[in-house]
Design a protein around this motif. Structure first.
Motif, PDB file in Angstrom:
ATOM      1  N   TRP A  27       0.823  -1.212   0.000  1.00  0.00           N
ATOM      2  CA  TRP A  27       0.000   0.000   0.000  1.00  0.00           C
ATOM      3  C   TRP A  27       0.858   1.263   0.000  1.00  0.00           C
ATOM      4  CZ3 TRP A  27      -5.141   1.530  -0.081  1.00  0.00           C
ATOM      5  CH2 TRP A  27      -6.071   0.491  -0.227  1.00  0.00           C
ATOM      6  N   ILE A  28       1.851   1.292   0.872  1.00  0.00           N
ATOM      7  CA  ILE A  28       2.707   2.479   0.957  1.00  0.00           C
ATOM      8  C   ILE A  28       3.440   2.695  -0.358  1.00  0.00           C
ATOM      9  CG2 ILE A  28       4.794   3.417   2.041  1.00  0.00           C
ATOM     10  CD1 ILE A  28       2.291   3.785   3.687  1.00  0.00           C
ATOM     11  N   GLY A  29       3.877   1.613  -0.989  1.00  0.00           N
ATOM     12  CA  GLY A  29       4.576   1.730  -2.270  1.00  0.00           C
ATOM     13  C   GLY A  29       3.702   2.359  -3.335  1.00  0.00           C
ATOM     14  N   GLU A  30       2.457   1.897  -3.438  1.00  0.00           N
ATOM     15  CA  GLU A  30       1.555   2.428  -4.458  1.00  0.00           C
ATOM     16  C   GLU A  30       1.115   3.857  -4.151  1.00  0.00           C
ATOM     17  OE1 GLU A  30       1.154   0.985  -7.247  1.00  0.00           O
ATOM     18  OE2 GLU A  30       2.202  -0.827  -6.589  1.00  0.00           O
ATOM     19  N   LEU A  31       0.862   4.165  -2.884  1.00  0.00           N
ATOM     20  CA  LEU A  31       0.459   5.519  -2.515  1.00  0.00           C
ATOM     21  C   LEU A  31       1.615   6.511  -2.666  1.00  0.00           C
ATOM     22  CD1 LEU A  31      -1.729   4.715   0.623  1.00  0.00           C
ATOM     23  CD2 LEU A  31      -2.534   5.469  -1.628  1.00  0.00           C
ATOM     24  N   THR A  32       2.817   6.063  -2.372  1.00  0.00           N
ATOM     25  CA  THR A  32       3.992   6.917  -2.563  1.00  0.00           C
ATOM     26  C   THR A  32       4.208   7.199  -4.049  1.00  0.00           C
ATOM     27  OG1 THR A  32       5.037   6.047  -0.543  1.00  0.00           O
ATOM     28  CG2 THR A  32       6.477   7.109  -2.168  1.00  0.00           C
ATOM     29  N   ASN A  33       3.925   6.208  -4.882  1.00  0.00           N
ATOM     30  CA  ASN A  33       4.037   6.398  -6.327  1.00  0.00           C
ATOM     31  C   ASN A  33       3.008   7.414  -6.820  1.00  0.00           C
ATOM     32  OD1 ASN A  33       5.208   5.753  -8.895  1.00  0.00           O
ATOM     33  ND2 ASN A  33       3.439   4.469  -9.356  1.00  0.00           N
ATOM     34  N   LYS A  80       4.342  10.746  -5.929  1.00  0.00           N
ATOM     35  CA  LYS A  80       5.429  11.094  -6.852  1.00  0.00           C
ATOM     36  C   LYS A  80       4.873  11.656  -8.154  1.00  0.00           C
ATOM     37  CE  LYS A  80       9.176   8.911  -9.464  1.00  0.00           C
ATOM     38  NZ  LYS A  80       9.883   7.615  -9.734  1.00  0.00           N
ATOM     39  N   HIS A  81       3.762  11.104  -8.617  1.00  0.00           N
ATOM     40  CA  HIS A  81       3.137  11.559  -9.857  1.00  0.00           C
ATOM     41  C   HIS A  81       2.133  12.695  -9.618  1.00  0.00           C
ATOM     42  CE1 HIS A  81       4.781   7.734 -11.375  1.00  0.00           C
ATOM     43  NE2 HIS A  81       4.684   8.279 -12.572  1.00  0.00           N
ATOM     44  N   GLN A  82       2.189  13.243  -8.417  1.00  0.00           N
ATOM     45  CA  GLN A  82       1.354  14.396  -8.046  1.00  0.00           C
ATOM     46  C   GLN A  82      -0.149  14.099  -8.155  1.00  0.00           C
ATOM     47  OE1 GLN A  82       2.946  17.585 -10.517  1.00  0.00           O
ATOM     48  NE2 GLN A  82       4.520  18.045  -8.993  1.00  0.00           N
ATOM     49  N   ARG A  83      -0.496  12.851  -7.895  1.00  0.00           N
ATOM     50  CA  ARG A  83      -1.900  12.453  -7.878  1.00  0.00           C
ATOM     51  C   ARG A  83      -2.467  12.487  -6.452  1.00  0.00           C
ATOM     52  NH1 ARG A  83      -4.338  12.494 -12.851  1.00  0.00           N
ATOM     53  NH2 ARG A  83      -3.121  11.348 -14.408  1.00  0.00           N
ATOM     54  N   LEU A  84      -1.639  12.163  -5.490  1.00  0.00           N
ATOM     55  CA  LEU A  84      -2.059  12.135  -4.092  1.00  0.00           C
ATOM     56  C   LEU A  84      -1.489  13.347  -3.362  1.00  0.00           C
ATOM     57  CD1 LEU A  84      -3.397  10.479  -1.755  1.00  0.00           C
ATOM     58  CD2 LEU A  84      -1.121   9.482  -1.353  1.00  0.00           C
ATOM     59  N   LYS A  85      -2.364  14.062  -2.680  1.00  0.00           N
ATOM     60  CA  LYS A  85      -1.925  15.262  -1.973  1.00  0.00           C
ATOM     61  C   LYS A  85      -1.724  15.021  -0.479  1.00  0.00           C
ATOM     62  CE  LYS A  85      -4.192  18.337  -5.281  1.00  0.00           C
ATOM     63  NZ  LYS A  85      -5.189  19.423  -5.491  1.00  0.00           N
ATOM     64  N   SER A  86      -2.339  13.996   0.058  1.00  0.00           N
ATOM     65  CA  SER A  86      -2.237  13.717   1.494  1.00  0.00           C
ATOM     66  C   SER A  86      -1.032  12.832   1.802  1.00  0.00           C
ATOM     67  CB  SER A  86      -3.519  13.050   1.996  1.00  0.00           C
ATOM     68  OG  SER A  86      -3.724  11.810   1.350  1.00  0.00           O
ATOM     69  N   ASP A  87      -0.779  12.608   3.081  1.00  0.00           N
ATOM     70  CA  ASP A  87       0.309  11.740   3.519  1.00  0.00           C
ATOM     71  C   ASP A  87      -0.025  10.284   3.191  1.00  0.00           C
ATOM     72  OD1 ASP A  87       2.709  11.079   5.298  1.00  0.00           O
ATOM     73  OD2 ASP A  87       1.100   9.972   6.291  1.00  0.00           O
ATOM     74  N   PRO A  88       0.873   9.540   2.545  1.00  0.00           N
ATOM     75  CA  PRO A  88       0.582   8.156   2.158  1.00  0.00           C
ATOM     76  C   PRO A  88       0.153   7.257   3.315  1.00  0.00           C
ATOM     77  CG  PRO A  88       2.496   8.921   0.971  1.00  0.00           C
ATOM     78  CD  PRO A  88       2.161   9.984   1.972  1.00  0.00           C
ATOM     79  N   ARG A 140      -3.454   5.581   3.752  1.00  0.00           N
ATOM     80  CA  ARG A 140      -3.588   4.121   3.846  1.00  0.00           C
ATOM     81  C   ARG A 140      -4.499   3.734   5.006  1.00  0.00           C
ATOM     82  NH1 ARG A 140      -1.844  -0.110   6.804  1.00  0.00           N
ATOM     83  NH2 ARG A 140      -0.842   1.305   8.285  1.00  0.00           N
ATOM     84  N   ARG A 141      -4.249   4.324   6.169  1.00  0.00           N
ATOM     85  CA  ARG A 141      -5.046   3.977   7.338  1.00  0.00           C
ATOM     86  C   ARG A 141      -6.509   4.350   7.161  1.00  0.00           C
ATOM     87  NH1 ARG A 141      -1.341   5.570  12.647  1.00  0.00           N
ATOM     88  NH2 ARG A 141       0.489   4.329  12.085  1.00  0.00           N
ATOM     89  N   ALA A 142      -6.753   5.544   6.656  1.00  0.00           N
ATOM     90  CA  ALA A 142      -8.126   6.007   6.483  1.00  0.00           C
ATOM     91  C   ALA A 142      -8.871   5.185   5.431  1.00  0.00           C
ATOM     92  CB  ALA A 142      -8.128   7.484   6.096  1.00  0.00           C
ATOM     93  N   LEU A 143      -8.187   4.905   4.325  1.00  0.00           N
ATOM     94  CA  LEU A 143      -8.839   4.196   3.232  1.00  0.00           C
ATOM     95  C   LEU A 143      -9.107   2.742   3.590  1.00  0.00           C
ATOM     96  CD1 LEU A 143      -9.994   4.488   0.457  1.00  0.00           C
ATOM     97  CD2 LEU A 143      -7.733   4.119  -0.521  1.00  0.00           C
ATOM     98  N   ILE A 144      -8.165   2.074   4.217  1.00  0.00           N
ATOM     99  CA  ILE A 144      -8.377   0.682   4.594  1.00  0.00           C
ATOM    100  C   ILE A 144      -9.498   0.569   5.627  1.00  0.00           C
ATOM    101  CG2 ILE A 144      -7.352  -1.256   5.864  1.00  0.00           C
ATOM    102  CD1 ILE A 144      -4.822  -0.870   4.302  1.00  0.00           C
ATOM    103  N   ALA A 145      -9.558   1.519   6.555  1.00  0.00           N
ATOM    104  CA  ALA A 145     -10.647   1.513   7.538  1.00  0.00           C
ATOM    105  C   ALA A 145     -11.997   1.633   6.836  1.00  0.00           C
ATOM    106  CB  ALA A 145     -10.460   2.650   8.539  1.00  0.00           C
ATOM    107  N   ALA A 146     -12.070   2.521   5.855  1.00  0.00           N
ATOM    108  CA  ALA A 146     -13.325   2.688   5.102  1.00  0.00           C
ATOM    109  C   ALA A 146     -13.652   1.431   4.301  1.00  0.00           C
ATOM    110  CB  ALA A 146     -13.211   3.900   4.182  1.00  0.00           C
ATOM    111  N   LEU A 147     -12.653   0.856   3.658  1.00  0.00           N
ATOM    112  CA  LEU A 147     -12.864  -0.355   2.873  1.00  0.00           C
ATOM    113  C   LEU A 147     -13.340  -1.512   3.753  1.00  0.00           C
ATOM    114  CD1 LEU A 147      -9.706  -0.178   0.582  1.00  0.00           C
ATOM    115  CD2 LEU A 147     -12.078   0.019  -0.185  1.00  0.00           C
TER     116      LEU A 147
END
Length: 206
Positions: free
Chosen positions: A137-143, A146-154, A158-165
């Motif tokens: 998860w951290i690898g994909e979110l960090t990527n 890197k591509h300026q798609r994610l603005k929040s902390d990876p 991860r924690r917020a999204l997995i909890a929701a999922l």
């Protein structure tokens, strides 16, 4: 007690015990499920279980480990042919939903509810497996970052999204892969603060 040899029959019986235990632990709870319940579920004597596991606690550890390793396997399969950061993010979210709503679903639910019932030694052993999933998860979110798609902390994402999922099966009752793919688009769009249609469009163009 001596363990049976690693024959195909022994492996199949062990898997059957893990699946039956996952079902009952999820339905009744770990504390309320008895060894007799598990034995009756698959039509064997209670004593036969102890040829494969020392006790019910060891079965719980096996159930949770099964959920973790199954989840990792699904992720590897989904990501194996994906390259773009948005496509891989979508594949990662879809993998989690497939695990929750597929055969490993009982084991995943048990892991959420019964982690505290494990011994500290068992938790330590399982954390190594859990860390592998976290690293994916951290690898994909960090990527994505890197591509300026994610603005929040990876890590926070991860924690917020997995909890929701993890809670999604409570309110998202559609479990076909087509519906889960659409749900994945929605989760991804929310995480990246995008319109769903824009997310899908950009993902398809990668």
């Amino acid at each position: 007690m001596a363990r049976p040899k690693n024959t195909e029959n022994a492996v199949a019986r062990r898997d059957e015990l893990i699946n039956a235990s996952a079902k009952l632990f999820n339905k009744l709870g770990f504390q309320r499920t008895t060894v007799r319940n598990i034995a009756e579920e698959i039509g064997i004597t209670s004593g036969s279980i102890f040829y494969h596991f020392d006790n019910k606690e060891q079965l719980l550890e096996a159930v949770i480990e099964h959920g973790m390793t199954s989840g990792l396997s699904i992720v590897e399969t989904q990501l194996s042919e994906l390259t773009g950061p948005l496509s891989r993010f979508h594949g990662l979210v879809l993998s989690h939903l497939l695990a929750l709503n597929g055969p490993p679903g009982n084991a995943h639910n048990v892991s959420f509810r019964e982690w505290g019932s494990l011994s500290q030694k068992a938790r330590n052993r399982l954390r190594a497996v859990n860390e592998q999933y976290r690293n994916v998860w951290i690898g994909e979110l960090t990527n994505l970052k890197k591509h300026q798609r994610l603005k929040s902390d990876p890590e926070f994402c991860r924690r917020a999204l997995i909890a929701a999922l993890n809670w999604s099966p409570v309110w998202h009752k559609q479990t076909s892969k087509q519906h889960l793919e659409k749900a994945s688009d929605q989760f991804c769009a929310v995480a990246l603060n995008m319109n769903v249609a824009d997310f899908v469009d950009q993902r398809m163009k990668e």
